[in-house]
Design a protein around this motif. Structure first.
Motif, mmCIF file in Angstrom:
data_model
loop_
_atom_site.group_PDB
_atom_site.id
_atom_site.type_symbol
_atom_site.label_atom_id
_atom_site.label_comp_id
_atom_site.label_asym_id
_atom_site.label_seq_id
_atom_site.Cartn_x
_atom_site.Cartn_y
_atom_site.Cartn_z
ATOM 1 N N UNK A 83 0.753 -1.177 0.023
ATOM 2 C CA UNK A 83 0.101 0.010 0.063
ATOM 3 C C UNK A 83 0.874 1.189 -0.019
ATOM 4 N N UNK A 84 1.879 1.348 0.660
ATOM 5 C CA UNK A 84 2.850 2.212 0.734
ATOM 6 C C UNK A 84 3.521 2.447 -0.676
ATOM 7 N N UNK A 85 3.891 1.439 -1.138
ATOM 8 C CA UNK A 85 4.574 1.461 -2.381
ATOM 9 C C UNK A 85 3.619 2.061 -3.390
ATOM 10 N N UNK A 86 2.261 1.665 -3.273
ATOM 11 C CA UNK A 86 1.210 2.095 -4.277
ATOM 12 C C UNK A 86 1.301 3.445 -4.165
ATOM 13 N N UNK A 87 1.042 4.070 -3.112
ATOM 14 C CA UNK A 87 1.036 5.352 -3.109
ATOM 15 C C UNK A 87 2.201 6.253 -3.238
ATOM 16 N N UNK A 88 3.409 5.735 -3.265
ATOM 17 C CA UNK A 88 4.696 6.304 -3.680
ATOM 18 C C UNK A 88 4.730 6.416 -5.208
ATOM 19 N N UNK A 141 -0.419 3.461 -11.629
ATOM 20 C CA UNK A 141 -0.305 2.870 -12.718
ATOM 21 C C UNK A 141 1.052 2.254 -12.966
ATOM 22 N N UNK A 142 2.013 3.025 -12.221
ATOM 23 C CA UNK A 142 3.417 2.041 -12.099
ATOM 24 C C UNK A 142 3.426 1.174 -11.155
ATOM 25 N N UNK A 143 2.497 1.157 -10.149
ATOM 26 C CA UNK A 143 2.455 -0.065 -9.239
ATOM 27 C C UNK A 143 1.901 -1.122 -9.717
ATOM 28 N N UNK A 144 0.893 -0.928 -10.691
ATOM 29 C CA UNK A 144 0.319 -2.167 -11.376
ATOM 30 C C UNK A 144 1.362 -2.545 -12.700
ATOM 31 N N UNK A 191 -4.846 -7.458 -5.586
ATOM 32 C CA UNK A 191 -3.786 -6.461 -5.187
ATOM 33 C C UNK A 191 -2.612 -7.136 -5.321
ATOM 34 N N UNK A 192 -1.803 -7.385 -4.328
ATOM 35 C CA UNK A 192 -0.360 -7.564 -4.601
ATOM 36 C C UNK A 192 -0.158 -9.024 -4.219
ATOM 37 N N UNK A 193 -1.299 -9.914 -4.139
ATOM 38 C CA UNK A 193 -1.167 -11.135 -3.689
ATOM 39 C C UNK A 193 -1.296 -12.169 -4.793
ATOM 40 N N UNK A 194 -0.292 -13.114 -4.821
ATOM 41 C CA UNK A 194 -0.132 -14.243 -6.072
ATOM 42 C C UNK A 194 -0.324 -15.621 -5.361
ATOM 43 N N UNK A 195 -0.569 -16.305 -6.273
ATOM 44 C CA UNK A 195 -0.332 -17.783 -5.966
ATOM 45 C C UNK A 195 0.094 -18.585 -7.009
#
Length: 738
Positions: free
Chosen positions: A342-347, A351-354, A379-383
């Motif tokens: 979430x912090x990375x997303x706000x920074x 677009x860049x976070x995606x 979100x940022x969760x992967x399997x």
């Protein structure tokens, strides 16, 4: 004559073929329309149900936040109107509103921003508010068509007023109305009589037109057809919400069906002239259209835009087939995510976070072998599913990919790097549900730390998580029902005939089914999920209320200590909130000791010093708790103005061969504290030998089971009302249950 008969036969045959073709075409178009209409109905219904669930969640979130503010601002039978107004003006960080205010027991409302005053007493729902029910309504209360949230405050089940929040119509629309990502389906809210509550401008006119057509039906059906003034057909689907008999109304244009079949209808006219070619082409077109539509719908249902690949639903379908035909003992599932995304997303921005998520997915997916694959859950969760079952090989493979990810995408702008956590579950033949396997990988991922980024699942993690989930589901209910009880453990001065001079406030959870729950089970959990702040503020409120009375009626010098957690001490305004609560009860703040755990000193020392100075400015005493339990720094004793030093009980629980060293360290700490003019308390005293030792070292303020165990407030009050000293121990043994 013969030729005429032949021609007549040909004409009849052609007419028959033409009619057959015509009715075949009509039948085809009808079936095509029905097929698309059915698919559209199902899609509209699914989206409507999903939207109603999200709407309920968003409205419930506003009610939940307002309830939390109510509990924080109202205290017992007394509340400070000026303080409430001040805090309400600062509440915009918690919730978006047009105006906010409070009301008294008679329903008299005072709004903070506008300064308006009016009464709720004449409203149809005021009796519900007085019975403790939170209200969400758009009924005009001096506020035009705005949405009103009302939350009462109950003190010991007695109604004492509450808070009222007003959201502007436009803000309410933006909060709860949803639009499908392709802008095909729009949503609004109406009441049970068909009256519109709110809608965005694109759909408002459509719904208003339809409401006039179904007014008398009183929403007896969930799906309606109607036509606007231009004879355009629309579909409207209703789904009930959890509040005020409101409904989520979702609308879609039926022209989608016409658009889908327009080519078929145009071709049908041409096919009438060339029957044979038309039939062949028509069949081809029908099959093609049907196949394309099916593929498109499957793509929309199984596509993830961020990773440009199949989504979680499609992933589950595929891997379940693999596991059915393969040996399950050859597979493992990895659930991973990015720490503080979430912090990375706000920074970085969305677009860049995606793009970052896409790059992470590409690296993992490119490493997958045949019948291995990766997907993004949300979100940022992967399997990831790997055809691998050896822990060492799995760890080496994860470490290699993790190194590639973190080295490829450092967040250079902020001088940080990615930190990923991985939970691994080795699938067994006995596993019946692949989703549960993913859950287990997710559970063990929650145990990861910066120095332990990869965790493998064992059954104890799952059992622990199920227990935690039960506690989390009940924590707010338990706080509201008074299941959390405040206990105190006395501290005595051996120089004053073992007189009780202070006590430490502790909290216990008495579950109606389990009885008392050990603090070790819920305190770490609440510290992690943020609920500990609510619980500690409740505890602080209780001890301030009792301490003020004890200082007036029993002992003006009696002190109570209170522990605060690292999870919220650094939050802005925390010290001021403690001061405000203490001011409500007019308690002597010099009799309140705020205990800070030693390990906090090394997290944010500069910020912590400022917070401590602010609390001392308000008049609180500050104690360093568990001194010597971690990375003690003598320089901190010089930098931070502690009033009290509590020696960790671990020094008295060492092995026999280390006992002398422990005693020597305790002796030095006590002598140092005495020379610095700092009070020193030893905790964990359980034997006469331990007591004699600390007394010889010069420490006469002690805490431990040798004297008293934690006890209920009522029993403590009875105990401190006695005049004599150590003899009270025998008397008090029957006063409390541990």
């Amino acid at each position: 004559m013969g030729q005429t008969k032949i021609r007549l036969r040909h004409v009849i045959f052609l007419l028959f073929c033409g009619c057959l073709f015509f009715f075949t075409c009509i039948s085809f178009i009808y079936q095509t329309n029905n097929r698309f209409e059915e698919e559209l109905y199902n899609y509209l219904k699914d989206v409507s149900i999903q939207n109603s669930e999200i709407m309920n969640l968003k409205i419930e979130n506003n009610v939940h936040v307002l309830k939390g503010m109510t509990k924080r601002l109202f205290h017992g039978n007394y509340y400070d109107k000026d303080k409430i107004i001040k805090d309400l003006k600062e509440s915009e960080k918690e919730i978006e509103y047009q105006d906010i205010g409070y009301f008294d027991v008679d329903g008299n409302v005072v709004l903070v921003n506008s300064g308006k005053e009016f009464s709720l007493a004449d409203t149809a729902y005021f009796h519900k508010v007085k019975n403790g029910e939170s209200i969400v309504t758009n009924e005009a209360i001096n506020t035009n068509d705005d949405c009103v949230f009302i939350t009462p405050f109950l003190n010991r089940d007695v109604y004492q007023g509450g808070l009222i929040m007003i959201q502007s119509k436009q803000s309410f629309i933006s909060t709860i109305t949803l639009t499908n990502e392709k802008e095909l389906i729009h949503t609004a809210i109406i009441d049970e009589d068909g009256k519109m509550i709110t809608a965005d401008e694109e759909v408002k006119d459509h719904i208003q037109t339809h409401l006039s057509q179904i007014d008398e039906t009183n929403l007896s059906e969930q799906l309606y057809h109607y036509y606007d003034e231009h004879d355009n057909e629309f579909l409207l689907y209703y789904e009930p919400l959890d509040y005020n008999n409101w409904y989520s109304a979702s609308i879609v244009s039926a022209n989608i069906i016409n658009d889908k079949t327009r080519d078929a209808r145009m071709l049908t006219g041409a096919f009438v002239l060339i029957i044979l070619v038309a039939v062949i082409f028509f069949i081809y077109q029908y099959l093609k259209t049907k196949a394309n539509t099916k593929r498109e719908m499957e793509r929309l249902a199984t596509y993830d835009e961020v990773t440009d690949s199949e989504n979680y639903t499609a992933y589950l379908t595929k891997v379940k087939k693999w596991l059915r035909v393969g040996n399950r003992n050859d597979w493992c599932i990895i659930h991973f995510d990015i720490k503080d995304f979430k912090i990375i997303n706000s920074m970085l921005g969305y677009i860049e976070a995606d793009r970052l998520l896409k790059n992470v997915f590409d690296i993992i997916q490119s490493d997958c072998k045949e019948e291995e694959c990766c997907t993004r859950v949300e979100a940022d969760r992967f399997v990831v599913l790997w055809h691998l079952h050896d822990e060492k090989a799995i760890r080496e493979r994860i470490e290699r990919l993790d190194s590639e990810i973190t080295n490829s995408f450092p967040i250079r702008k902020f001088h940080e790097e990615l930190l990923l956590y991985y939970g691994v579950y080795l699938i067994k033949d006995t596993d019946s549900s692949f989703v549960k396997c993913i859950d287990k990988a997710k559970y063990c991922k929650n145990y990861c730390k910066p120095d332990m980024k990869i965790m493998f699942y064992d059954d104890s993690m799952y059992e622990s998580r199920m227990m935690e989930r039960r506690l989390e589901n009940r924590m707010y209910h338990a706080l509201g029902k008074g299941e959390f009880e405040v206990f105190v453990q006395p501290k005595v001065d051996t120089d004053l005939n073992n007189k009780i001079i202070s006590a430490e406030a502790l909290v216990r959870w008495r579950d109606p089914d389990e009885g008392y729950i050990q603090p070790s089970r819920f305190i770490p959990l609440f510290e992690h999920n943020g609920f500990l702040e609510n619980l500690d503020l409740y505890t602080f409120d209780v001890i301030c209320m009792h301490l003020a009375r004890w200082n007036r009626e029993i002992d003006p010098n009696l002190r109570i200590s209170f522990n605060i957690s690292r999870s919220y001490i650094f939050k802005e305004g925390f010290a001021r909130r403690l001061n405000d609560i203490a001011d409500i009860y007019a308690v002597n703040k010099s009799n309140i000791v705020v205990e800070i755990v030693e390990s906090m000193l090394f997290e944010k020392p500069d910020q912590l010093i400022n917070i401590i100075m602010e609390m001392k400015h308000y008049g609180f005493k500050i104690a360093m708790d568990d001194f010597g339990s971690g990375y003690s720094s003598l320089s901190m004793l010089k930098q931070i103005p502690f009033d009290i030093l509590k020696i960790d009980q671990g020094f008295f629980r060492t092995e026999k061969n280390n006992e002398e060293k422990g005693h020597a360290i305790v002796d030095v700490i006590i002598q140092l504290a005495n020379r610095l003019g700092v009070e020193v308390i030893t905790e964990g005293i359980e034997t006469k030998d331990q007591l004699d030792f600390v007394n010889r070292c010069g420490c006469h303020m002690v805490q431990g089971f040798y004297f008293y165990a934690p006890m209920k407030i009522e029993k403590f009050e009875t105990l401190i009302a006695l005049d004599d000293g150590f003899d009270k121990i025998e008397y008090s043994k029957h006063l409390y249950d541990n």
